[in-house]
Scaffold this motif. Structure first.
Motif, PDB file in Angstrom:
ATOM      1  N   MET A   8       0.847  -1.170   0.000  1.00 47.90           N
ATOM      2  CA  MET A   8       0.000   0.000   0.000  1.00 47.90           C
ATOM      3  C   MET A   8       0.891   1.231   0.000  1.00 47.90           C
ATOM      4  SD  MET A   8      -2.977   0.838   2.755  1.00 47.90           S
ATOM      5  CE  MET A   8      -1.888   0.882   4.133  1.00 47.90           C
ATOM      6  N   SER A   9       1.475   1.559  -1.128  1.00 44.00           N
ATOM      7  CA  SER A   9       2.434   2.647  -1.155  1.00 44.00           C
ATOM      8  C   SER A   9       1.812   3.968  -1.560  1.00 44.00           C
ATOM      9  CB  SER A   9       3.581   2.310  -2.103  1.00 44.00           C
ATOM     10  OG  SER A   9       3.145   2.373  -3.442  1.00 44.00           O
ATOM     11  N   GLY A  10       0.869   3.943  -2.486  1.00 47.25           N
ATOM     12  CA  GLY A  10       0.351   5.192  -3.022  1.00 47.25           C
ATOM     13  C   GLY A  10       1.375   5.867  -3.931  1.00 47.25           C
ATOM     14  N   HIS A  11       2.578   5.298  -3.992  1.00 42.58           N
ATOM     15  CA  HIS A  11       3.650   5.857  -4.804  1.00 42.58           C
ATOM     16  C   HIS A  11       3.288   5.786  -6.285  1.00 42.58           C
ATOM     17  CE1 HIS A  11       7.691   6.946  -5.975  1.00 42.58           C
ATOM     18  NE2 HIS A  11       7.720   5.902  -6.777  1.00 42.58           N
ATOM     19  N   GLY A  12       3.484   6.892  -6.981  1.00 37.61           N
ATOM     20  CA  GLY A  12       3.233   6.922  -8.410  1.00 37.61           C
ATOM     21  C   GLY A  12       1.818   7.311  -8.789  1.00 37.61           C
ATOM     22  N   LEU A  33     -15.588   5.147   2.247  1.00 41.83           N
ATOM     23  CA  LEU A  33     -15.499   5.083   0.782  1.00 41.83           C
ATOM     24  C   LEU A  33     -16.593   5.930   0.132  1.00 41.83           C
ATOM     25  CD1 LEU A  33     -14.720   1.281   0.271  1.00 41.83           C
ATOM     26  CD2 LEU A  33     -13.143   3.210  -0.057  1.00 41.83           C
ATOM     27  N   LEU A  34     -17.803   5.827   0.652  1.00 42.95           N
ATOM     28  CA  LEU A  34     -18.905   6.624   0.094  1.00 42.95           C
ATOM     29  C   LEU A  34     -18.672   8.120   0.301  1.00 42.95           C
ATOM     30  CD1 LEU A  34     -21.952   4.389   1.004  1.00 42.95           C
ATOM     31  CD2 LEU A  34     -21.367   5.207  -1.291  1.00 42.95           C
ATOM     32  N   GLN A  77      -5.666  -2.301   7.410  1.00 44.79           N
ATOM     33  CA  GLN A  77      -5.373  -1.879   6.035  1.00 44.79           C
ATOM     34  C   GLN A  77      -6.606  -1.256   5.395  1.00 44.79           C
ATOM     35  OE1 GLN A  77      -3.933  -5.430   4.118  1.00 44.79           O
ATOM     36  NE2 GLN A  77      -1.827  -5.112   4.800  1.00 44.79           N
ATOM     37  N   ALA A  78      -7.763  -1.842   5.637  1.00 45.38           N
ATOM     38  CA  ALA A  78      -8.993  -1.297   5.070  1.00 45.38           C
ATOM     39  C   ALA A  78      -9.257   0.105   5.607  1.00 45.38           C
ATOM     40  CB  ALA A  78     -10.173  -2.222   5.373  1.00 45.38           C
ATOM     41  N   PHE A  79      -9.127   0.284   6.920  1.00 49.05           N
ATOM     42  CA  PHE A  79      -9.343   1.611   7.513  1.00 49.05           C
ATOM     43  C   PHE A  79      -8.349   2.619   6.963  1.00 49.05           C
ATOM     44  CE2 PHE A  79     -11.224  -0.903  11.136  1.00 49.05           C
ATOM     45  CZ  PHE A  79     -12.533  -0.476  10.914  1.00 49.05           C
ATOM     46  N   ASP A  80      -7.128   2.183   6.700  1.00 45.16           N
ATOM     47  CA  ASP A  80      -6.083   3.077   6.215  1.00 45.16           C
ATOM     48  C   ASP A  80      -6.325   3.540   4.776  1.00 45.16           C
ATOM     49  OD1 ASP A  80      -3.822   4.468   7.056  1.00 45.16           O
ATOM     50  OD2 ASP A  80      -2.463   3.031   6.105  1.00 45.16           O
ATOM     51  N   ARG A  81      -7.170   2.831   4.045  1.00 45.67           N
ATOM     52  CA  ARG A  81      -7.419   3.163   2.637  1.00 45.67           C
ATOM     53  C   ARG A  81      -8.813   3.758   2.415  1.00 45.67           C
ATOM     54  NH1 ARG A  81      -6.378  -1.915  -0.795  1.00 45.67           N
ATOM     55  NH2 ARG A  81      -5.848  -0.436  -2.421  1.00 45.67           N
ATOM     56  N   ASP A 112      -7.508   7.588   0.187  1.00 45.39           N
ATOM     57  CA  ASP A 112      -8.948   7.798   0.019  1.00 45.39           C
ATOM     58  C   ASP A 112      -9.364   7.113  -1.285  1.00 45.39           C
ATOM     59  OD1 ASP A 112     -11.557   8.684  -0.184  1.00 45.39           O
ATOM     60  OD2 ASP A 112     -11.074  10.789   0.202  1.00 45.39           O
ATOM     61  N   LYS A 113      -9.529   5.801  -1.216  1.00 49.03           N
ATOM     62  CA  LYS A 113      -9.817   5.019  -2.419  1.00 49.03           C
ATOM     63  C   LYS A 113     -11.204   5.300  -3.000  1.00 49.03           C
ATOM     64  CE  LYS A 113      -5.846   3.069  -2.679  1.00 49.03           C
ATOM     65  NZ  LYS A 113      -4.918   3.451  -3.749  1.00 49.03           N
ATOM     66  N   GLY A 114     -12.154   5.735  -2.197  1.00 44.72           N
ATOM     67  CA  GLY A 114     -13.457   6.127  -2.743  1.00 44.72           C
ATOM     68  C   GLY A 114     -13.305   7.321  -3.673  1.00 44.72           C
ATOM     69  N   TYR A 115     -12.529   8.310  -3.235  1.00 39.64           N
ATOM     70  CA  TYR A 115     -12.261   9.484  -4.066  1.00 39.64           C
ATOM     71  C   TYR A 115     -11.510   9.075  -5.329  1.00 39.64           C
ATOM     72  CZ  TYR A 115     -11.142  14.306  -5.287  1.00 39.64           C
ATOM     73  OH  TYR A 115     -11.049  15.513  -5.942  1.00 39.64           O
TER      74      TYR A 115
END
Length: 159
Positions: free
Chosen positions: A1-5, A34-35, A124-128, A137-140
């Protein structure tokens, strides 16, 4: 879960797009995050309204996403979360959701935002999930990707 790139993209006006969101109901706190991220993206991209449909779980996302795509939505955002347990259930659900949502995109030539978290742990889920204190913010992100792809598809269709 890097978010890198991750790309940095400024929001554009997508107010002319018809958008639907299909969201699983398991893991309430994560799904609420997420919503909320999806709602923030819709506001940033000037989408005045999106149809929001809830389904029991992540496995049910593809069939409802397909039905929404078939009714003419320009973008469908799919939100869900699957946390690994001690059985192969995780792999089956993750594969079914991924393959099913890919089919929706290709079969209907519609933008599908993939906001399905596939995590080893609840942490991990809470962190994303885009909650206070989350790193991502995977929903965004899923909504932004769907909107930008729908905008691109409209341009391609215009020639």
């Amino acid at each position: 879960m890097s978010g890198h790139g991750a790309p940095t993209t400024d929001p554009v006006d997508c107010g002319d797009l018809r958008v639907a969101v299909v969201a699983a109901s398991w893991h309430t706190e994560v799904m609420d995050g997420l919503l909320a991220g999806t709602q923030r993206a819709l506001a940033d991209f000037s989408v005045p309204h999106a149809e929001i449909v809830r389904v029991p779980g992540t496995f049910e996302l593809p069939v409802v996403a397909s039905a929404l795509a078939a009714t003419g939505y320009d973008a469908v955002v799919a939100l869900g979360v699957v946390v690994r347990g001690g059985t192969p259930h995780f792999d089956f659900v993750c594969n079914a959701a991924t393959d099913g949502l890919t089919r929706v995109a290709l079969d209907h030539t519609v933008a599908v935002g993939f906001g399905v978290l596939t995590c080893d742990t609840d942490e991990q889920a809470f962190d994303r999930a885009g909650l206070d204190g989350s790193k991502e913010d995977k929903g965004y992100e899923a909504t932004s990707a769907a909107l930008l792809t729908a905008r691109t598809l409209k341009a391609v269709r215009r020639g």
